[in-house]
Design a protein around this motif. Structure first.
Motif, PDB file in Angstrom:
ATOM      1  N   TYR A 136       0.841  -1.208   0.000  1.00 57.14           N
ATOM      2  CA  TYR A 136       0.000   0.000   0.000  1.00 57.14           C
ATOM      3  C   TYR A 136       0.870   1.250   0.000  1.00 57.14           C
ATOM      4  N   ALA A 137       0.302   2.345  -0.526  1.00 54.17           N
ATOM      5  CA  ALA A 137       0.890   3.672  -0.317  1.00 54.17           C
ATOM      6  C   ALA A 137      -0.117   4.474   0.496  1.00 54.17           C
ATOM      7  N   TRP A 138       0.399   5.278   1.389  1.00 52.39           N
ATOM      8  CA  TRP A 138      -0.438   5.987   2.364  1.00 52.39           C
ATOM      9  C   TRP A 138      -0.088   7.480   2.428  1.00 52.39           C
ATOM     10  N   LEU A 139      -1.108   8.273   2.674  1.00 47.78           N
ATOM     11  CA  LEU A 139      -0.883   9.627   3.181  1.00 47.78           C
ATOM     12  C   LEU A 139      -1.205   9.547   4.666  1.00 47.78           C
ATOM     13  N   VAL A 140      -0.236   9.927   5.487  1.00 48.38           N
ATOM     14  CA  VAL A 140      -0.404   9.798   6.948  1.00 48.38           C
ATOM     15  C   VAL A 140      -0.051  11.118   7.622  1.00 48.38           C
ATOM     16  N   LEU A 141      -0.420  11.216   8.879  1.00 54.36           N
ATOM     17  CA  LEU A 141       0.061  12.312   9.716  1.00 54.36           C
ATOM     18  C   LEU A 141       1.008  11.683  10.736  1.00 54.36           C
ATOM     19  N   ASN A 142       2.215  12.249  10.857  1.00 50.79           N
ATOM     20  CA  ASN A 142       3.136  11.671  11.844  1.00 50.79           C
ATOM     21  C   ASN A 142       2.918  12.333  13.211  1.00 50.79           C
ATOM     22  N   ASN A 143       3.659  11.868  14.211  1.00 50.83           N
ATOM     23  CA  ASN A 143       3.354  12.384  15.559  1.00 50.83           C
ATOM     24  C   ASN A 143       3.852  13.807  15.799  1.00 50.83           C
ATOM     25  N   GLU A 144       4.501  14.379  14.772  1.00 53.78           N
ATOM     26  CA  GLU A 144       4.856  15.809  14.860  1.00 53.78           C
ATOM     27  C   GLU A 144       3.870  16.650  14.042  1.00 53.78           C
ATOM     28  N   CYS A 145       2.749  16.074  13.708  1.00 52.08           N
ATOM     29  CA  CYS A 145       1.675  16.767  12.960  1.00 52.08           C
ATOM     30  C   CYS A 145       2.088  17.143  11.547  1.00 52.08           C
ATOM     31  N   LYS A 146       2.982  16.378  10.965  1.00 53.32           N
ATOM     32  CA  LYS A 146       3.369  16.627   9.571  1.00 53.32           C
ATOM     33  C   LYS A 146       2.814  15.520   8.686  1.00 53.32           C
ATOM     34  N   LEU A 147       2.425  15.902   7.472  1.00 51.24           N
ATOM     35  CA  LEU A 147       1.983  14.888   6.517  1.00 51.24           C
ATOM     36  C   LEU A 147       3.189  14.137   5.993  1.00 51.24           C
ATOM     37  N   ASP A 148       2.969  12.888   5.645  1.00 43.69           N
ATOM     38  CA  ASP A 148       4.040  12.107   5.033  1.00 43.69           C
ATOM     39  C   ASP A 148       3.405  11.078   4.086  1.00 43.69           C
ATOM     40  N   ILE A 149       4.158  10.703   3.067  1.00 42.96           N
ATOM     41  CA  ILE A 149       3.699   9.658   2.148  1.00 42.96           C
ATOM     42  C   ILE A 149       4.608   8.460   2.370  1.00 42.96           C
ATOM     43  N   VAL A 150       4.021   7.339   2.737  1.00 44.44           N
ATOM     44  CA  VAL A 150       4.835   6.160   3.053  1.00 44.44           C
ATOM     45  C   VAL A 150       4.251   4.933   2.354  1.00 44.44           C
ATOM     46  N   THR A 151       5.030   3.880   2.323  1.00 44.59           N
ATOM     47  CA  THR A 151       4.529   2.622   1.766  1.00 44.59           C
ATOM     48  C   THR A 151       4.669   1.519   2.810  1.00 44.59           C
ATOM     49  N   THR A 152       3.831   0.501   2.670  1.00 43.40           N
ATOM     50  CA  THR A 152       3.972  -0.686   3.520  1.00 43.40           C
ATOM     51  C   THR A 152       3.889  -1.914   2.615  1.00 43.40           C
ATOM     52  N   LYS A 153       4.471  -2.997   3.093  1.00 39.64           N
ATOM     53  CA  LYS A 153       4.486  -4.242   2.302  1.00 39.64           C
ATOM     54  C   LYS A 153       3.365  -5.173   2.756  1.00 39.64           C
ATOM     55  N   ASN A 154       2.938  -6.009   1.840  1.00 33.96           N
ATOM     56  CA  ASN A 154       1.941  -7.044   2.150  1.00 33.96           C
ATOM     57  C   ASN A 154       0.727  -6.451   2.855  1.00 33.96           C
ATOM     58  N   GLN A 155       0.394  -6.971   4.053  1.00 35.62           N
ATOM     59  CA  GLN A 155      -0.734  -6.375   4.781  1.00 35.62           C
ATOM     60  C   GLN A 155      -0.255  -5.659   6.042  1.00 35.62           C
ATOM     61  N   ASP A 156       0.983  -5.184   6.037  1.00 29.42           N
ATOM     62  CA  ASP A 156       1.448  -4.373   7.159  1.00 29.42           C
ATOM     63  C   ASP A 156       0.627  -3.092   7.207  1.00 29.42           C
ATOM     64  N   THR A 157       0.458  -2.555   8.399  1.00 27.59           N
ATOM     65  CA  THR A 157      -0.293  -1.300   8.543  1.00 27.59           C
ATOM     66  C   THR A 157       0.654  -0.205   9.020  1.00 27.59           C
ATOM     67  N   VAL A 158       0.164   1.032   9.032  1.00 26.17           N
ATOM     68  CA  VAL A 158       1.008   2.126   9.531  1.00 26.17           C
ATOM     69  C   VAL A 158       0.858   2.294  11.044  1.00 26.17           C
ATOM     70  N   PRO A 165      -3.381   7.138   9.713  1.00 26.73           N
ATOM     71  CA  PRO A 165      -3.758   7.045   8.290  1.00 26.73           C
ATOM     72  C   PRO A 165      -4.818   8.055   7.847  1.00 26.73           C
ATOM     73  N   ILE A 166      -4.610   8.621   6.661  1.00 26.49           N
ATOM     74  CA  ILE A 166      -5.588   9.562   6.087  1.00 26.49           C
ATOM     75  C   ILE A 166      -6.168   8.987   4.786  1.00 26.49           C
ATOM     76  N   ILE A 167      -5.298   8.650   3.830  1.00 26.24           N
ATOM     77  CA  ILE A 167      -5.762   7.893   2.664  1.00 26.24           C
ATOM     78  C   ILE A 167      -4.759   6.772   2.372  1.00 26.24           C
ATOM     79  N   LEU A 168      -5.227   5.764   1.656  1.00 30.37           N
ATOM     80  CA  LEU A 168      -4.317   4.700   1.244  1.00 30.37           C
ATOM     81  C   LEU A 168      -4.786   4.129  -0.081  1.00 30.37           C
ATOM     82  N   ILE A 169      -3.843   3.625  -0.845  1.00 29.07           N
ATOM     83  CA  ILE A 169      -4.203   2.903  -2.074  1.00 29.07           C
ATOM     84  C   ILE A 169      -3.643   1.491  -2.009  1.00 29.07           C
ATOM     85  N   ASP A 170      -4.505   0.543  -2.289  1.00 28.48           N
ATOM     86  CA  ASP A 170      -4.140  -0.869  -2.328  1.00 28.48           C
ATOM     87  C   ASP A 170      -3.492  -1.127  -3.690  1.00 28.48           C
TER      88      ASP A 170
END
Ligand SMILES: [Fe+2]
Length: 213
Positions: A136-158, A165-170
Motif C-alpha cells: 500500500y501507499a499511504w498519506l499519513v500524519l506523523n506524531n509531529e503533525c506533519k503529513l508524510d507519504i509512506v509505503t507498507t508491504k503485504n498487509q502491514d499497517t502504519v 492514516p488519512i488515505i491509502l491505495i491498495d
C-alpha cells in the motif's frame, strides 16, 4: 470499523459498480466479497483458539503483536492487517471524477507542504509505483503533525509505525489486474477520481488530536 471477534464482513457503503469506470464491478466484488472475506475468516479462525482475545479490537491486535501467543502472531499480523487496510480502503472511496481535490484543513496542509495538489499527487503516485510486489501507499500524519507519504508491504499497517492514516491505495494486483492488467500506473492515476476527500478530512481532524504540535 473497530469491532471485535467474531469480525464480520460489512457491506460496501455503495454498489459494486459505483466506481466504474475507474474500478470495475467484478474487481470490486471479488476484492470485497472474496479477498476481504478471506482475511476476516482467517483472522476469526486464529482468534477462536484464544478467548482472552475475543474482546480485542483490531487496532489493539495490530499494535500488540509481540504480546500475542506465538502460534498466531503471523496469522494475526497478516489477517488483522488485511481487514484493517481493506476497511480503510473501501470506506475511503467515493466516485467524484475529474477535478476531485482535497477540502478543508487537509487541503491547506497539502498545499503548505507540497505546494499544490498536483505536486502532492505526483509524489503519492511515485511512492505507490515504488511498492515492489504487494502493498500500500499511504498519506499519513506523523506524531509531529506533519503529513508524510509512506509505503507498507503485504498487509502491514502504519499503526505499528505510530502513523495516523488519512488515505491509502491498495496496490496488490487483486485490486486492479482484471481491468488494468500490468498497468498499475493507470490504476493509481485513476484513483485520484475516487478518493473521498470528505472522509480524508475527517480522518485528518482525528489524527490532529493525537499529534504533538
Ligand atoms: Fe486488497
Amino acid at each position: 470499523m473497530y469491532n471485535t471477534y467474531p469480525f464480520k464482513l460489512n457491506p460496501l457503503p455503495y454498489e459494486y459498480d459505483e466506481m466504474e469506470p475507474y474500478i470495475d464491478k467484478e474487481t470490486m466484488f471479488l476484492h470485497h466479497d472474496k479477498h476481504l472475506k478471506n482475511y476476516i475468516d482467517k483472522l476469526n479462525l486464529a482468534i477462536s483458539k484464544y478467548p482472552k482475545l475475543y474482546n480485542w479490537p483490531l487496532e489493539k491486535l495490530l499494535t500488540s503483536i509481540m504480546f500475542l501467543p506465538e502460534d498466531i502472531k503471523t496469522d494475526i499480523k497478516n489477517n488483522a492487517g488485511g481487514v484493517y487496510n481493506h476497511n480503510l480502503y473501501f470506506e475511503g472511496l467515493k466516485k467524484v471524477g475529474k477535478g476531485n481535490i482535497p477540502i478543508g484543513k487537509l487541503a491547506r496542509k497539502i498545499d503548505f507542504q507540497y505546494t499544490n495538489f498536483n505536486d502532492f499527487y505526483n509524489k503519492f503516485k511515485e511512492k505507490a509505483l515504488s511498492v515492489f510486489g504487494s502493498g500500500y501507499a499511504w498519506l499519513v500524519l506523523n506524531n509531529e503533525c506533519k503529513l508524510d507519504i509512506v509505503t507498507t508491504k503485504n498487509q502491514d499497517t502504519v499503526l505499528s509505525l505510530n502513523l495516523c492514516p488519512i488515505i491509502l491505495i491498495d496496490v496488490w494486483e487483486h485490486a486492479y489486474y482484471l481491468k488494468y492488467n500490468n498497468r498499475r500506473e493507470e490504476y493509481i492515476e485513476n484513483y485520484k477520481n475516487i478518493i473521498d476527500w470528505q472522509k480524508a478530512e475527517q480522518r485528518y481532524e482525528k489524527c490532529l488530536k493525537n499529534c504533538i504540535k
